[in-house]
Structure formats: structure tokens, C-alpha cells
Design a protein around this motif. Structure first.
Motif, PDB file in Angstrom:
ATOM      1  N   TRP A 274       0.850  -1.103  -0.382  1.00  0.00           N
ATOM      2  CA  TRP A 274       0.156  -0.034  -0.531  1.00  0.00           C
ATOM      3  C   TRP A 274       0.964   1.442  -0.255  1.00  0.00           C
ATOM      4  CZ3 TRP A 274      -5.273   0.983   2.276  1.00  0.00           C
ATOM      5  CH2 TRP A 274      -6.115  -0.379   1.337  1.00  0.00           C
ATOM      6  N   ALA A 275       1.945   0.919   0.579  1.00  0.00           N
ATOM      7  CA  ALA A 275       2.260   2.469   0.758  1.00  0.00           C
ATOM      8  C   ALA A 275       3.777   2.995   0.178  1.00  0.00           C
ATOM      9  CB  ALA A 275       3.544   2.301   1.950  1.00  0.00           C
ATOM     10  N   VAL A 280      -4.081  -0.679  -3.490  1.00  0.00           N
ATOM     11  CA  VAL A 280      -5.225  -1.238  -2.356  1.00  0.00           C
ATOM     12  C   VAL A 280      -5.342  -2.928  -2.647  1.00  0.00           C
ATOM     13  CG1 VAL A 280      -7.524  -1.632  -1.477  1.00  0.00           C
ATOM     14  CG2 VAL A 280      -6.825   0.334  -2.770  1.00  0.00           C
ATOM     15  N   MET A 281      -4.855  -3.780  -1.980  1.00  0.00           N
ATOM     16  CA  MET A 281      -4.976  -5.085  -1.963  1.00  0.00           C
ATOM     17  C   MET A 281      -4.937  -5.579  -0.736  1.00  0.00           C
ATOM     18  SD  MET A 281      -0.487  -5.210  -1.729  1.00  0.00           S
ATOM     19  CE  MET A 281      -0.574  -6.962  -1.507  1.00  0.00           C
ATOM     20  N   ALA A 286      -0.905  -9.998  -0.365  1.00  0.00           N
ATOM     21  CA  ALA A 286       0.038 -10.302   0.095  1.00  0.00           C
ATOM     22  C   ALA A 286       0.896 -11.020   0.679  1.00  0.00           C
ATOM     23  CB  ALA A 286      -0.337  -8.951   1.552  1.00  0.00           C
ATOM     24  N   VAL A 287       0.236 -12.331   0.686  1.00  0.00           N
ATOM     25  CA  VAL A 287       1.536 -13.777   1.120  1.00  0.00           C
ATOM     26  C   VAL A 287       2.839 -13.690   0.069  1.00  0.00           C
ATOM     27  CG1 VAL A 287       1.012 -15.524   1.581  1.00  0.00           C
ATOM     28  CG2 VAL A 287      -1.097 -14.312   2.461  1.00  0.00           C
ATOM     29  N   VAL A 313     -11.321  -4.876   0.084  1.00  0.00           N
ATOM     30  CA  VAL A 313     -10.774  -4.406   1.338  1.00  0.00           C
ATOM     31  C   VAL A 313     -12.146  -3.720   2.103  1.00  0.00           C
ATOM     32  CG1 VAL A 313      -9.393  -3.781   3.029  1.00  0.00           C
ATOM     33  CG2 VAL A 313      -8.044  -4.799   0.686  1.00  0.00           C
ATOM     34  N   ASP A 314     -12.469  -4.165   3.085  1.00  0.00           N
ATOM     35  CA  ASP A 314     -12.747  -3.460   4.472  1.00  0.00           C
ATOM     36  C   ASP A 314     -12.149  -2.039   4.908  1.00  0.00           C
ATOM     37  OD1 ASP A 314     -14.788  -2.374   6.494  1.00  0.00           O
ATOM     38  OD2 ASP A 314     -14.998  -4.507   7.133  1.00  0.00           O
ATOM     39  N   LEU A 315     -12.356  -0.857   3.710  1.00  0.00           N
ATOM     40  CA  LEU A 315     -11.697   0.225   4.443  1.00  0.00           C
ATOM     41  C   LEU A 315     -11.514   0.465   5.742  1.00  0.00           C
ATOM     42  CD1 LEU A 315     -11.405   2.196   1.183  1.00  0.00           C
ATOM     43  CD2 LEU A 315      -9.850   0.530   2.491  1.00  0.00           C
TER      44      LEU A 315
END
Length: 323
Positions: A274-275, A280-281, A286-287, A313-315
Motif C-alpha cells: 500500500w505504502a 489497494v490489495m 500480500a502472502v 478490502v473493508d477500509l
């Protein structure tokens, strides 16, 4: 009703046919690179961004292939499935495009963002407890009531053929890949990678990435037979389901290795992406990066394709907000 998982295993000809069938309904998703990630890992990483896909996940490929492959008579009663989220909303999307009903069984603990998306696409949700046993029992009742065509989230050969179109695009977009890595839960995406790469790029290594807290595929791979956990608990909500016979066929024959990451390693990799990449993932996506960072010696100096499988994603509940 015939279980679609009993259909013959898909061939590469099925992948080519699927790609033509679904092209009007999907995006050809972009490849992103990051010099920072390359320096950090010692590998040359190419990220296939299925988080930019229609319905926000790669699963729309398999869902569209199944829905638009139905005859008019088969489609009349609609489709149905059970899913923790992305397959549910993808099948709802595909059914909506065809104008047929879609019934989905979802765990009551599934992210609200995914439930909202299912309903937004016109899907009808029946909730179940967060276990494979409950999911399958409730689904059996829904299918009996509706008579809908069962589109399994990953064990359906039509779905596997659809997911395989992702890696086919990948090989057209990036030359000279040494390896491809993707998350593994039930194994639909990985099976698609196996199907495509074993036919058009058999030299490319295939790695699967899995949470330590839901490592049944890893243990199955090491044991040589399917080991299924009923209700694992991990931040990677899309990877809680076990392998099935069709996906095990591909995983057991073509995967180079399965690597695992801890919950904190997954969260750290998600936040890093993200950074640094501004995309957005989901935690599940991310695994792969988490396992690359954990096992740099496996990937160092290689050109590695990384499939980012979804972005739903649930923000309001990002994992680094906890506490």
C-alpha cells in the motif's frame, strides 16, 4: 444434479476458449513494477494487478467462463455457490451481466465490503457459520430449493480454465519470467497457473504462498495427499478453504514449492505494498510478497511474476488499525 467438479479436467484448449468467451466482461489487467521492491528482495518482481479486475478480483474470470458457457436452458434457473467473498461477488457480477439469478452462501464473518458488493451486483446471500462443514450443508439446502447450476469457487473445471487466462495474459505481457507466485487457498488460481505454464512455459517455476495459520495446502504438499482444515483462522480471509480433487491434481503435479508466512509478515507485506506501490490489495494478496521477503534466497536474481489476486478490502477494518 450433476456436480460440475465431476466434469473432465480442463485442457489448454479450454483455456483458449475461455479467454475468447470472457473477453467482453473482464479487464486485461496491468503489470506494475517497483524499484524499491526489487532492491528489497534482490529479485525483479512483476506484479499482475488483478485487484484492478472487474468485481475487484481474478475470480471474475472463472465465474464469467462458467456463466457464459451455460446453455439458455441451463441458465434459466440461475447459478449458485458458496464463497467467503470474491467468488460470490464475481459470480453475482457475471450472472447480472447475463440477466440470471445468483444465490450465494457466505460465512456470517465474511467482510462486510464483500457482502455489500455481492448485493450490489444482485446476488442473494444466505449466511452460514464460518466452517467448511456449515458452508457445504447450507449450500446443499439452497441448491435443492433453487435447482441452480452449482459453480464451485475453485474445484469446477470451468472455473479453473477461466482462472488460467490470468497467467496466459501474464506470459504475453512479460518475457523471460523464471517463476510465478500466487496465493493458495482452494487452489483455483494456482491450478490455472499450472494449466497454462505446463503447456506454454514449462520451464517457469510455480510457487504457492499460504498463511501459516491456514497451511493445509503446505501440509498436503509435503504429505502427498489432501489434508483439509475445517475452520482455520487467518487475516487472509480468501485463503481459508481446503484443496479439492481437481485443484490437487494440478498442485501435486506442477507446483515447485509452497511457502508460508505468519500473520504479522502478511500484514507487514500488505502495508508495504500500500505504502510503496499505492495500490489497494487484500491481506490474501500480500502472502506472496511476504513469502518472497521471508525466503529471499529462493528468488534472488530471478524474474518473478507475482499475482495480486484482489482488492476488495473493508477500509474500516484494515489490519494495522487493530488495537
Amino acid at each position: 444434479m450433476k456436480d460440475q467438479a465431476d466434469r473432465p479436467l480442463p485442457t489448454f484448449e479450454d483455456v483458449i476458449a475461455a479467454h475468447e468467451r470472457i473477453k467482453p466482461y473482464i479487464h486485461r489487467t496491468p503489470i506494475l513494477t517497483s524499484e524499491y521492491m526489487n532492491k528489497l528482495t534482490g529479485a525483479e518482481l512483476f506484479f499482475k494487478c488483478e485487484n484492478f479486475q472487474k468485481a475487484g478480483a481474478f475470480k471474475v474470470r472463472g465465474a464469467c467462463n462458467a456463466v457464459f458457457g451455460l446453455s439458455d436452458d441451463e441458465a434459466a434457473k440461475g447459478v449458485a455457490t458458496h464463497s467467503s467473498g470474491n467468488h460470490a461477488l464475481s459470480l453475482s457480477y457475471a450472472a447480472g451481466r447475463r440477466g440470471i439469478p445468483c444465490n450465494v452462501v457466505m460465512p456470517r464473518t465474511a467482510p462486510q465490503a464483500k457482502k455489500d458488493a455481492v448485493r450490489g451486483y444482485g446476488g442473494i446471500i444466505t449466511e452460514c457459520e464460518p466452517s467448511t462443514t456449515s458452508r457445504e450443508a447450507v449450500f446443499a439446502e439452497v441448491q435443492e430449493r433453487t435447482g441452480a447450476d452449482f459453480v464451485h469457487p475453485y474445484n469446477d473445471p470451468r472455473v479453473i480454465a477461466g482462472q488460467a487466462t490470468c497467467s496466459r495474459e501474464f506470459m504475453e505481457q512479460v518475457e523471460g519470467l523464471d517463476a510465478v507466485i500466487a496465493p493458495i487457498g482452494g487452489g483455483g488460481m494456482i491450478s490455472g497457473c499450472c494449466l497454462t505454464l505446463s503447456n506454454i512455459a514449462p520451464h517457469v517455476e510455480i510457487y504457492a504462498a499460504e498463511p501459516e495459520m491456514a497451511d493445509d495446502a503446505y501440509r498436503s504438499f509435503k504429505a502427498g495427499h489432501i489434508i483439509a482444515d475445517d475452520a482455520p483462522n487467518t487475516i487472509a480471509d480468501g485463503l481459508k478453504v481446503p484443496l479439492k480433487e481437481n485443484t490437487w491434481h494440478f498442485v501435486s503435479q506442477h507446483v515447485t514449492d509452497i511457502l508460508t508466512a505468519s500473520e504479522q509478515e502478511i500484514i507487514d507485506a500488505m502495508r508495504l505494498t500500500w505504502a510503496r506501490m499505492k495500490i489497494v490489495m487484500e491481506p490474501s494478496c500480500a502472502v506472496p510478497l511476504a513469502t518472497i521477503l521471508k525466503n529471499p534466497e529462493v528468488f534472488r536474481g530471478k524474474r518473478v511474476g507475482v499475482i495480486i489476486t484482489g482488492g476488495n478490502v473493508d477500509l474500516d477494518k484494515l489490519p494495522w488499525m487493530a488495537g
